[in-house]
Design a protein around this motif. Structure first.
Motif: not given
Length: 175
Positions: A95-110
């Motif tokens: 909930x604290x994350x502002x850019x959820x799209x970027x975090x999701x993209x980093x997770x997929x990239x990882x």
């Protein structure tokens, strides 16, 4: 003139398979018979656990009636389990994350990088002599690290301090 012979199989009225070309063992006039196995009876579902299906149907009927009247079903309100602390912590962090799209993209990239590195390591592992050489390098580095950082007390204290500082930089506070 050459004669062609064909084997004839017939099914008699007693569900027996009769082979007319099969050799006869004891009686010269009786054909050899092979009986077909019978199928087992189909399982009856309602005899196994009739109380379970009845209870499930009653539950569905109660939920439909509750939704039709606009009330919350009693079972849903009373059986709600508290979430574990880990799940709550993850939900709060998400909930604290502002850019959820970027975090999701980093997770997929990882995940993709992990998959790729696994393939690379397995390819290197299949090469002759490379796994043995890398194992020797690992043993040598472990010995050097232990001698340099763990054998003498001042070196151990410096290593522990360095670990604490790194932990403090990552987490933000040392607890």
């Amino acid at each position: 003139m050459a004669s062609t012979s064909s084997s004839t199989l017939t099914i008699s009225s007693s569900s027996s398979l009769v082979d007319t070309k099969a050799p006869r063992h004891s009686l010269g006039a009786s054909p050899q018979c092979v009986t077909l196995p019978t199928l087992p009876p189909p399982p009856v579902q309602s005899q196994k656990r009739p109380w379970k299906s009845t209870a499930y149907c009653r539950k569905i009927a109660r939920n439909v009636m509750a939704m039709a009247t606009g009330e919350a079903p009693a079972e849903v309100a009373t059986t709600e389990l508290p979430l574990p602390d880990v799940v709550k912590t993850v939900q709060e962090a998400w909930d604290k994350v502002e850019d959820k799209y970027a975090v999701s993209s980093l997770g997929v990239a990882a995940v993709v990088a992990l998959w790729g590195s696994t393939g690379l390591i397995s390819a290197i592992d299949r090469l002759p002599l490379i796994p043995g050489a890398l194992e020797l390098v690992g043993i040598g580095y472990t010995g050097w690290f232990a001698y340099k950082n763990l054998v003498f007390k001042p070196d151990r204290e410096v290593l522990i301090q360095k670990i604490k500082e790194t932990y403090k930089d990552i987490i933000g506070s040392s607890s």
